[in-house]
Design an enzyme around this catalytic site. Structure first.
Site, short mmCIF file in Angstrom:
data_model
loop_
_atom_site.label_atom_id
_atom_site.label_comp_id
_atom_site.label_asym_id
_atom_site.label_seq_id
_atom_site.Cartn_x
_atom_site.Cartn_y
_atom_site.Cartn_z
N GLU A 1 7.24 12.48 -5.98
CA GLU A 1 6.11 11.83 -5.14
C GLU A 1 5.00 12.01 -4.29
O GLU A 1 3.61 10.95 -4.36
CB GLU A 1 6.90 9.92 -5.09
CG GLU A 1 7.32 10.19 -3.46
CD GLU A 1 7.76 8.79 -2.82
OE1 GLU A 1 9.04 8.38 -3.67
OE2 GLU A 1 6.69 8.25 -2.35
N ASP B 1 2.62 11.03 -9.46
CA ASP B 1 2.76 9.74 -8.33
C ASP B 1 1.31 10.19 -9.49
O ASP B 1 0.48 11.05 -9.35
CB ASP B 1 2.37 10.11 -6.83
CG ASP B 1 2.01 8.81 -6.34
OD1 ASP B 1 2.75 8.10 -5.92
OD2 ASP B 1 1.01 9.07 -6.17
N HIS C 1 6.42 8.06 -10.13
CA HIS C 1 6.70 7.41 -9.24
C HIS C 1 5.83 5.62 -9.01
O HIS C 1 5.24 5.68 -9.39
CB HIS C 1 6.83 8.28 -7.57
CG HIS C 1 6.17 7.30 -6.75
ND1 HIS C 1 4.79 7.11 -5.46
CD2 HIS C 1 7.35 6.12 -5.24
CE1 HIS C 1 5.64 6.22 -4.42
NE2 HIS C 1 6.73 5.96 -5.00
N GLU D 1 17.01 11.61 -4.84
CA GLU D 1 15.53 12.07 -4.99
C GLU D 1 15.31 12.00 -3.08
O GLU D 1 15.66 11.94 -2.21
CB GLU D 1 14.61 10.26 -4.86
CG GLU D 1 13.15 10.59 -4.27
CD GLU D 1 12.99 8.91 -5.60
OE1 GLU D 1 13.59 8.78 -6.77
OE2 GLU D 1 11.84 9.02 -5.08
N LYS E 1 18.23 3.02 -1.28
CA LYS E 1 17.44 3.62 -0.17
C LYS E 1 19.02 4.39 0.95
O LYS E 1 18.74 3.07 1.01
CB LYS E 1 16.74 3.34 0.62
CG LYS E 1 15.09 2.48 -0.40
CD LYS E 1 14.60 4.07 -0.89
CE LYS E 1 13.30 3.57 -1.12
NZ LYS E 1 12.41 4.75 -1.90
N ASP F 1 18.16 7.15 -2.84
CA ASP F 1 16.79 8.10 -2.74
C ASP F 1 16.60 8.47 -1.58
O ASP F 1 17.05 7.53 -0.13
CB ASP F 1 15.84 6.99 -2.93
CG ASP F 1 13.92 7.55 -2.96
OD1 ASP F 1 13.82 8.71 -2.21
OD2 ASP F 1 12.96 6.63 -3.17
#
Lengths: 476, 476
Positions: A326, A349, A376, A297, A220, A271
């Site tokens: 997602e 998703d 996701h 992402e 992340k 992400d």
């Protein structure tokens, strides 16, 4: 399990106190209590359908309230009428003009539709004594096309084109099914790199993940570029070091093509969870170039196909791809992402769009546009759901799993009767129980403990006596 | 009116039984009970703020429930802190990570945010003793930029560019304000052409509208091409006949440039309310070419900027434009519509996006891209709202009202304390009462009668004794 008519349903607000440990934190979502707005549909027999949608806490009740409104419309329907033309059922489900006004086909009403639609598909699979993926891969191409949601996307894919594509894949279905049952479906781990984790924890989890067989890792990013570089380099230093590779590890070179893989074949993704504007995303990602990531992402707002296309074009020379989906709220957003060549990877998703019918259409579009589907997952229940989607994609639609990886996060699986699992090669096992449907049935004890606000955990928490959560995979 | 702190709020589910007369029917929305999810914010003084969002019936309660969740977050805030940096307030309002998950910035949670945000702006205007439009046109360019929502759109418009644009328009503000107060703001009527109306009713209403001063008329289409052609030709035969023009009627040729106007200068538009896929929209509209319309409104899914661009390109040779926006759920959708040159007209809605802050950004983008803003109205309360938006656009942002027309539907205004009104030239009057804020306060008697399900009308209706609705403008 059998039943002939839908007689009613119950809805449940289930919230897990994941906020306490930093699991699930990213640059946008700093406090998350992973939650399920959960529905159980009842029939006049022992046939039941379970479905849910995922939220991160507050507002789970709003979705639950919307689920009641959507589910009220199907009480009294004959199940075989639904199963006989489940495409028409989806059209009915999204077609109430007054509910439609609240979206259309987005936000709370669409999340609620997803929970209900997924529960009906779960019931369909159970009625046929098959896990959901198997129910669908056993469809004829005609049945699959009839089940898929083509409204508003025929400028990108017509039912006729889809039928042709599916027919071309018919011959190999049996072989692919056998293969994936044997070797499992490729997975990647997000568990190593949440923003709330210390470097020491990132280091330990990365080594553990390597030993579990993973070779794709997601970090992340987006809060601080120096911090991201430090943590990214830390992960790269571990996953690029041949000394850290588990014995007997083999990576097929075909699976890392175009993925910016390091010397050991390991792949890093990042992400940003929508924190940037378009120019910021480009500027920031240029600074993360040394991390040699496969993709960024969610670099910006999930609705912005034009913006994603601009980011992808700008980052192409650096060999950085773009992924999103997602939060892409319906098939029309995916259509535009594909038409504008804005993504390298389609991240569907299981319950953001309106369930299986819409997801079939999105997977078909992705196959036509040549983009791998990498769903996701994480949260609660999403891993249980998405393995079914990837199996459908591989066996019946795209016929390919070389470029695909399915997200895996080892949280909260212990609350499900048919939890997903990972094999020693770091791949998802194929769900095989004829009773598991869409694999989303929760244990009654879990629901009693984590029902909000009346469950035993939350009552204790409100009194200041919250027990330490015992989630598997959640660490100090 | 004064007050220092927000102490609480009340929410109301108000539904008007418009379904009985065919008003508001179109190819997508076949049954509509025009409804308001309404909030009144209270302070420790006599200062109050009213706001609402619009739905068409079922599901109004879901929005109300979401309004409660959003409004709970502002109880206890100091009003001058909010008014002092209302841009920061908007960021706070859309920034709750858990509520954000339910959108992000779309659907029920965004509709709820709109109601709350509009109520706060209403309170802001009342606290300053000005109607809302006047509060905002009196902002300095710096204040307006600070209030506008730029997140995720800076690839299309930066705050610096917006500031420059606004400064260029500063000098003419006073003169434009005087002018529009004198002549009113251009309007068009949708009341003549709902799908549920008979030809005879369409004929009568069209003639009446001409006599009321209107020269722009909108027809609902999309259910049947032959029917649309017949009804469209019927309207054209009336509005193109010089004998039907009211005495003393004058049309400035500048206002009908590029609008496919007929021999009398009257303009026809059509609205499909999202019924078509992209190829269908093109094919259908080619058949409606004889109607010589200015634009086709909502030809396909409102999320599909790429699709609208394709439709616009295909219809350009026929001199048919494209309009959309009433269901465009946030500024990122408008950004893409503008970037892809997909529309001729920007149709903002007062409560589909998250209220004034986001609307300022959208109007600024439209001005930069040179597209006229023609807000969506009708329903209940929307006409009361949007005249403020068009005044802000004309006086402070675009500086132009030659190509603009503001939708007008003569329904349900009698329930509002400060109803909008139309002058004998078929133009909106400028709201001038220093106490009216955003003009959305409803009469208490109306709320008691049409509260759902407990209001006197609905209790009687449930008992089978529904009184005949007495809506002004709703006819047999």
């Amino acid at each position: 399990m059998t039943g002939s008519k839908i007689t009613g349903f119950s809805v449940h607000d289930i919230r897990f106190p994941t906020n306490v440990s930093g699991d699930g934190t990213d640059a946008m979502n700093k406090e998350c209590d992973y939650s399920a707005a959960y529905i159980e549909i009842h029939t006049d027999g022992d046939l039941k359908g379970q479905g849910m949608t995922f939220t991160i806490g507050r507002g789970n009740d709003i979705v639950m309230y919307a689920i009641e409104a959507v589910a009220n419309r199907i009480v009294g329907m004959e199940v075989e009428t639904i199963f006989g033309d489940i495409g028409a059922f989806w059209t009915f489900l999204v077609g109430d003009p007054q509910h439609r006004w609240l979206g259309p086909e987005k936000g709370v009403i669409h999340l609620a539709t997803a929970a209900v639609n997924n529960a009906v598909w779960d019931m369909f699979a159970k009625a046929r004594g098959k896990p959901l993926w198997k129910l669908i891969v056993d469809f004829t191409p005609e049945e699959m096309v009839k089940a898929a949601a083509f409204r508003y996307i025929t400028d990108a894919l017509t039912p006729e084109e889809a039928l042709k594509m599916l027919k071309e894949k018919e011959a190999g279905k049996k072989q692919r099914e056998e293969e994936v049952k044997k070797i499992g479906y490729p997975a990647y781990t997000t568990s190593v790199g949440w923003l709330g984790y210390s470097d020491e924890k990132v280091r330990r989890l990365t080594k553990e993940a390597l030993n579990q067989g993973f070779n794709h890792f997601k970090l992340k990013v987006g809060a601080d570029v120096e911090d991201d570089l430090r943590r990214g380099r830390l992960i790269r230093s571990i996953i690029d070091d041949p000394a850290n590779m588990p014995a007997g590890r083999k990576i097929d070179p075909a699976t890392i093509q175009g993925k910016n893989a390091g010397p050991t074949g390991c792949v890093l993704m990042v992400d940003a969870n929508q924190v940037w504007d378009v120019p910021q995303a480009i500027e920031y990602m240029k600074k993360l170039e040394p991390l040699k990531v496969w993709f960024i992402e969610e670099p910006t707002a999930p609705d912005d196909a034009v913006g994603h296309a601009a980011i992808r074009k700008a980052l192409k020379p650096l060999n950085i791809g773009v992924a999103t989906g997602e939060h892409a709220h319906n098939r029309m957003v995916f259509k535009q992402l594909l038409q504008l060549d804005a993504i390298d990877v389609t991240q569907i998703d299981s319950c953001r769009v309106s369930g299986i019918n819409e997801l079939l259409a999105i997977m078909l579009m992705s196959a036509k546009f040549g983009k791998p589907v990498c769903p996701h997952a994480g949260g609660v229940g999403l891993c249980e759901y998405v393995i079914h989607l990837s199996l459908i994609d591989y066996i019946a639609i795209s016929g390919d799993m070389t470029r695909n990886v399915l997200e895996f996060v080892d949280h909260l699986h212990e609350h499900f009767k048919y939890p997903c699992s990972i094999n020693p090669q770091g791949r998802y096992n194929v769900p095989l129980d004829p009773k598991e449907g869409y694999s989303i049935e929760m244990f009654e004890e879990s629901m009693k403990e984590f029902a909000f606000p009346g469950g035993t955990y939350w009552v204790a928490a409100a009194a200041g006596n919250a027990p330490k959560p015992k989630h598997r995979g959640i660490e100090d």
